[in-house]
Design a protein around this motif. Sequence first.
Motif, PDB file in Angstrom:
ATOM      1  N   THR A 132       0.833  -1.207   0.000  1.00  0.00           N
ATOM      2  CA  THR A 132       0.000   0.000   0.000  1.00  0.00           C
ATOM      3  C   THR A 132       0.864   1.252   0.000  1.00  0.00           C
ATOM      4  OG1 THR A 132      -1.731  -1.182   1.220  1.00  0.00           O
ATOM      5  CG2 THR A 132      -1.838   1.222   1.217  1.00  0.00           C
ATOM      6  N   VAL A 133       1.922   1.244   0.795  1.00  0.00           N
ATOM      7  CA  VAL A 133       2.843   2.386   0.831  1.00  0.00           C
ATOM      8  C   VAL A 133       3.466   2.607  -0.543  1.00  0.00           C
ATOM      9  CG1 VAL A 133       5.071   3.176   1.738  1.00  0.00           C
ATOM     10  CG2 VAL A 133       3.336   2.275   3.292  1.00  0.00           C
ATOM     11  N   ILE A 134       3.927   1.536  -1.178  1.00  0.00           N
ATOM     12  CA  ILE A 134       4.533   1.663  -2.510  1.00  0.00           C
ATOM     13  C   ILE A 134       3.518   2.191  -3.513  1.00  0.00           C
ATOM     14  CG2 ILE A 134       5.521   0.364  -4.432  1.00  0.00           C
ATOM     15  CD1 ILE A 134       6.798  -1.501  -2.323  1.00  0.00           C
ATOM     16  N   GLU A 135       2.300   1.701  -3.446  1.00  0.00           N
ATOM     17  CA  GLU A 135       1.233   2.181  -4.333  1.00  0.00           C
ATOM     18  C   GLU A 135       1.035   3.682  -4.183  1.00  0.00           C
ATOM     19  OE1 GLU A 135      -3.662   1.942  -4.315  1.00  0.00           O
ATOM     20  OE2 GLU A 135      -2.514   0.215  -3.560  1.00  0.00           O
ATOM     21  N   GLN A 136       1.015   4.150  -2.942  1.00  0.00           N
ATOM     22  CA  GLN A 136       0.787   5.580  -2.707  1.00  0.00           C
ATOM     23  C   GLN A 136       2.008   6.414  -3.071  1.00  0.00           C
ATOM     24  OE1 GLN A 136      -0.983   6.494   1.079  1.00  0.00           O
ATOM     25  NE2 GLN A 136      -2.584   4.951   0.864  1.00  0.00           N
ATOM     26  N   CYS A 137       3.205   5.881  -2.827  1.00  0.00           N
ATOM     27  CA  CYS A 137       4.424   6.575  -3.264  1.00  0.00           C
ATOM     28  C   CYS A 137       4.439   6.732  -4.780  1.00  0.00           C
ATOM     29  CB  CYS A 137       5.663   5.793  -2.826  1.00  0.00           C
ATOM     30  SG  CYS A 137       6.052   5.857  -1.074  1.00  0.00           S
ATOM     31  N   PHE A 171       4.370  -4.326  13.340  1.00  0.00           N
ATOM     32  CA  PHE A 171       5.186  -4.522  12.133  1.00  0.00           C
ATOM     33  C   PHE A 171       5.683  -3.196  11.579  1.00  0.00           C
ATOM     34  CE2 PHE A 171       0.681  -4.790  10.707  1.00  0.00           C
ATOM     35  CZ  PHE A 171       0.619  -3.710   9.849  1.00  0.00           C
ATOM     36  N   LEU A 172       5.037  -2.112  11.919  1.00  0.00           N
ATOM     37  CA  LEU A 172       5.537  -0.803  11.500  1.00  0.00           C
ATOM     38  C   LEU A 172       6.853  -0.482  12.201  1.00  0.00           C
ATOM     39  CD1 LEU A 172       2.232   1.304  11.564  1.00  0.00           C
ATOM     40  CD2 LEU A 172       3.300   0.151   9.624  1.00  0.00           C
ATOM     41  N   TYR A 173       6.986  -0.938  13.417  1.00  0.00           N
ATOM     42  CA  TYR A 173       8.211  -0.712  14.194  1.00  0.00           C
ATOM     43  C   TYR A 173       9.305  -1.688  13.775  1.00  0.00           C
ATOM     44  CZ  TYR A 173      11.267  -0.228  18.290  1.00  0.00           C
ATOM     45  OH  TYR A 173      12.338  -0.020  19.122  1.00  0.00           O
ATOM     46  N   THR A 174       8.968  -2.952  13.650  1.00  0.00           N
ATOM     47  CA  THR A 174       9.987  -3.958  13.338  1.00  0.00           C
ATOM     48  C   THR A 174      10.498  -3.850  11.910  1.00  0.00           C
ATOM     49  OG1 THR A 174       8.281  -5.595  12.789  1.00  0.00           O
ATOM     50  CG2 THR A 174       9.089  -5.569  15.056  1.00  0.00           C
ATOM     51  N   HIS A 175       9.690  -3.274  11.014  1.00  0.00           N
ATOM     52  CA  HIS A 175      10.112  -3.129   9.612  1.00  0.00           C
ATOM     53  C   HIS A 175      10.420  -1.661   9.263  1.00  0.00           C
ATOM     54  CE1 HIS A 175       9.210  -7.215   8.062  1.00  0.00           C
ATOM     55  NE2 HIS A 175       8.304  -7.234   9.026  1.00  0.00           N
ATOM     56  N   PHE A 176      10.714  -0.854  10.269  1.00  0.00           N
ATOM     57  CA  PHE A 176      10.864   0.580  10.024  1.00  0.00           C
ATOM     58  C   PHE A 176      12.021   0.896   9.080  1.00  0.00           C
ATOM     59  CE2 PHE A 176      12.000   4.990  11.060  1.00  0.00           C
ATOM     60  CZ  PHE A 176      10.762   5.600  10.876  1.00  0.00           C
ATOM     61  N   ALA A 177      13.129   0.199   9.206  1.00  0.00           N
ATOM     62  CA  ALA A 177      14.274   0.457   8.322  1.00  0.00           C
ATOM     63  C   ALA A 177      13.914   0.189   6.862  1.00  0.00           C
ATOM     64  CB  ALA A 177      15.470  -0.396   8.743  1.00  0.00           C
ATOM     65  N   GLU A 178      13.164  -0.878   6.626  1.00  0.00           N
ATOM     66  CA  GLU A 178      12.727  -1.173   5.256  1.00  0.00           C
ATOM     67  C   GLU A 178      11.785  -0.099   4.735  1.00  0.00           C
ATOM     68  OE1 GLU A 178      10.512  -4.775   2.746  1.00  0.00           O
ATOM     69  OE2 GLU A 178      11.208  -5.134   4.807  1.00  0.00           O
ATOM     70  N   LEU A 179      10.943   0.402   5.636  1.00  0.00           N
ATOM     71  CA  LEU A 179      10.037   1.491   5.272  1.00  0.00           C
ATOM     72  C   LEU A 179      10.829   2.739   4.897  1.00  0.00           C
ATOM     73  CD1 LEU A 179       6.989   2.010   5.096  1.00  0.00           C
ATOM     74  CD2 LEU A 179       7.029   2.677   7.501  1.00  0.00           C
ATOM     75  N   CYS A 180      11.903   2.997   5.623  1.00  0.00           N
ATOM     76  CA  CYS A 180      12.764   4.141   5.300  1.00  0.00           C
ATOM     77  C   CYS A 180      13.322   4.028   3.879  1.00  0.00           C
ATOM     78  CB  CYS A 180      13.922   4.225   6.295  1.00  0.00           C
ATOM     79  SG  CYS A 180      13.466   4.745   7.954  1.00  0.00           S
ATOM     80  N   GLU A 181      13.735   2.836   3.500  1.00  0.00           N
ATOM     81  CA  GLU A 181      14.305   2.629   2.171  1.00  0.00           C
ATOM     82  C   GLU A 181      13.277   2.905   1.075  1.00  0.00           C
ATOM     83  OE1 GLU A 181      15.775  -1.329   2.288  1.00  0.00           O
ATOM     84  OE2 GLU A 181      17.362  -0.877   3.758  1.00  0.00           O
ATOM     85  N   ILE A 182      12.025   2.522   1.330  1.00  0.00           N
ATOM     86  CA  ILE A 182      10.971   2.774   0.346  1.00  0.00           C
ATOM     87  C   ILE A 182      10.734   4.266   0.203  1.00  0.00           C
ATOM     88  CG2 ILE A 182       8.521   2.464  -0.182  1.00  0.00           C
ATOM     89  CD1 ILE A 182       8.693  -0.225   1.361  1.00  0.00           C
ATOM     90  N   LEU A 183      10.569   4.956   1.318  1.00  0.00           N
ATOM     91  CA  LEU A 183      10.274   6.394   1.267  1.00  0.00           C
ATOM     92  C   LEU A 183      11.443   7.174   0.671  1.00  0.00           C
ATOM     93  CD1 LEU A 183       7.812   5.526   2.918  1.00  0.00           C
ATOM     94  CD2 LEU A 183       8.169   7.531   4.380  1.00  0.00           C
TER      95      LEU A 183
END
Length: 542
Positions: A223-228, A276-288
Amino acid sequence: MTTIGNSVRPSVTTGPISGSEKIHRGELGVPARRVHLTNGEHFDLYDTSGPYTDGSATIDVQAGLPAPRRDWIAGREPLTQLAHARAGTVTEEMRYVAVREGVDPEFVRAEVARGRAVIPANRRHPESEPMIIGKKFLVKVNANIGNSAVTSSIEEEVEKLVWATRWGADTVMDLSTGKNIHETREWILRNSPVPIGTVPLYQALEKVNGDPTALSWEVYRDTVIEQCEQGVDYMTVHAGVLLRYVPLTAQRITGIVSRGGSIMAAWCLAHHQESFLYTHFAELCEILRSYDVTFSLGDGLRPGCIADANDAAQFAELRTLGELTKIAWEHDVQVMIEGPGHVPMHKIAENVRLEEELCGEAPFYTLGPLATDVAPAYDHITSAIGAAQIGWLGTAMLCYVTPKEHLGLPDRDDVKTGVITYKIAAHAADLAKGHPGAQAWDDTLSKARFEFRWEDQFNLSLDPDTARSFHDETLPAEPAKTAHFCSMCGPKFCSMRITADIRAYAEEKGLTSIEAVEAGLAEMSETFKAHDSKVYLPITEA
C-alpha cells in the motif's frame, strides 16, 4: 491519470480572490497574491491556491495541473531533499521556498540539512509548488479532507482540495476511508498545487475488509509503494504504538482516539507481537527514500481529552518517535513529528519542550491542541486557542479543526471555516515569534482601517468576501465604502474619525497632537466662560 469513468466530472472554484491578482516572481515563477490598494500601492501575500486563482490560467481537472518541477527532477540525481542539503546542494525547491519565505536559499538548505525543516516533495508529484515546514519559517496549516463509508464523492473531495488551498491551506491530507480510495487520491494528487499527505494504514485496512487483525507487513508495504508511486508527499506512520504501551491507556477517560493508533493496538494485542511498523521501520525508510516521501510519525497514543493530556502513554510513544527519527535521518529521509490532541494551556509548553528534546527538533505538526472539551460545534475555536500558543512556542505546522470535529464529516463550508480559523492562529504565532515581515501585513491593513479605505481593508483580509458582506449588511450603499464611520459607532462616535480630526486640527494650528488636544480644551474653556459659565444655553433659531 487513472481512468475512473465518464461519470466523474469534478467542477472546481476558479478565479482570483476578491481585490487581488496572481503574480509570479523571478525565474522560478514563485506565486503570490498581489492586493492592489486604492492609494496606488500594492501588497503581496503568500499564496497557496495554485493556478486556480490565476485569471489567465486554463483549468482542466480531467488533465490535471501543469508540472513545474518535472524538469528540475529530471535534471539531477534522485536523492532526497535531505541528502541534497547534507551534500551542500541548494535545490530548485530550496530556492523556490526561499523566495516564498523571504530568506536566503543557504538558510533553507542549512535548516533542511539539520533536520529542523522539511520540504515534502515526492518526485512523482511534479505538480506541487514547493513549500517548507520548520520552526524558523512561517507556521503552516494543514487541511484534512477525504470521504468516509457514509458520505462524500470524488467530485466533492476535489472541490474541497481546491477550496482549502484557495483560503490558505499549505498542505492537504486525504484521509479517505470509504469507496474508491485509490481513485479519489489520484484525482486529488493530479490537481493539487500543495503537498498531499495520507495515512496508508486506512487503505491497507480496506484491503483486508476492515479487520485489523488480518493486516500484515506485506499488505501495508504494498500500500505504501502504491501511494508513493501515485505521488503522495508525506505519510503518517503510527510506528511508535508499541505493544507494551497499550496497557498505559487503560485508565484513560477516552482510551486510544487515533484511528491509526487503535488499529495498530488491536493488531499488537491480537498477535501479541510488536508492531510490524516498528519492526520493519528500516525497510520502510528505504521505500520512502526512493521517492523522497517525508515521514509524519503519527501520535497514535495522543490524548483525546483534557484529563488524558501529558500522560505516560503519550510521552512513551514520543520517546519512541525520537528513536525512529534518528533511524530515518540515517537513511536520508525527512521527518516531522505529529502531536496532540487535547491539552490544557498550562501543559502545552511541555509538549514542545519534550518533542524538541527527544526528536532533535524535527518539525512538530500538531492537531490543535484543543484547550478545553466543553464546546462541540465550536472546536475550531477551542483548538485555535491552543494552536496559536503551540505555534508561538515552536510548532511548525498546525492541523486544522473544523466545526464538525467530533460530530461529522466536514463539508465545503466547514473546510473554509477551519482553514481561516487556523490561518489566524498561524499568523498570530508568526507575530509572536517575530517572523520577519509578519507584522507588515497587520500594519498595512491597520493603516487602511485608520484611513477609512474600506475596500483595501476588505481585500487585505484573510477572507475578503466575508469581511465585505458583514460591512454591507448594515451599510450596503456604495458611498459607505468611503464613509468615515461604520454601523457600530455611527458618524459622531467613531474614535478613528475623532483622532483624525485632532490630527487635522494640530496640523492646521502647527501643533503636536498633545498640544492640539490641550489647545482645543482651552478654546472650549474660553467659550464656556464667554457664556457666563452656564451649562445649559437657550436654543437659538438657525
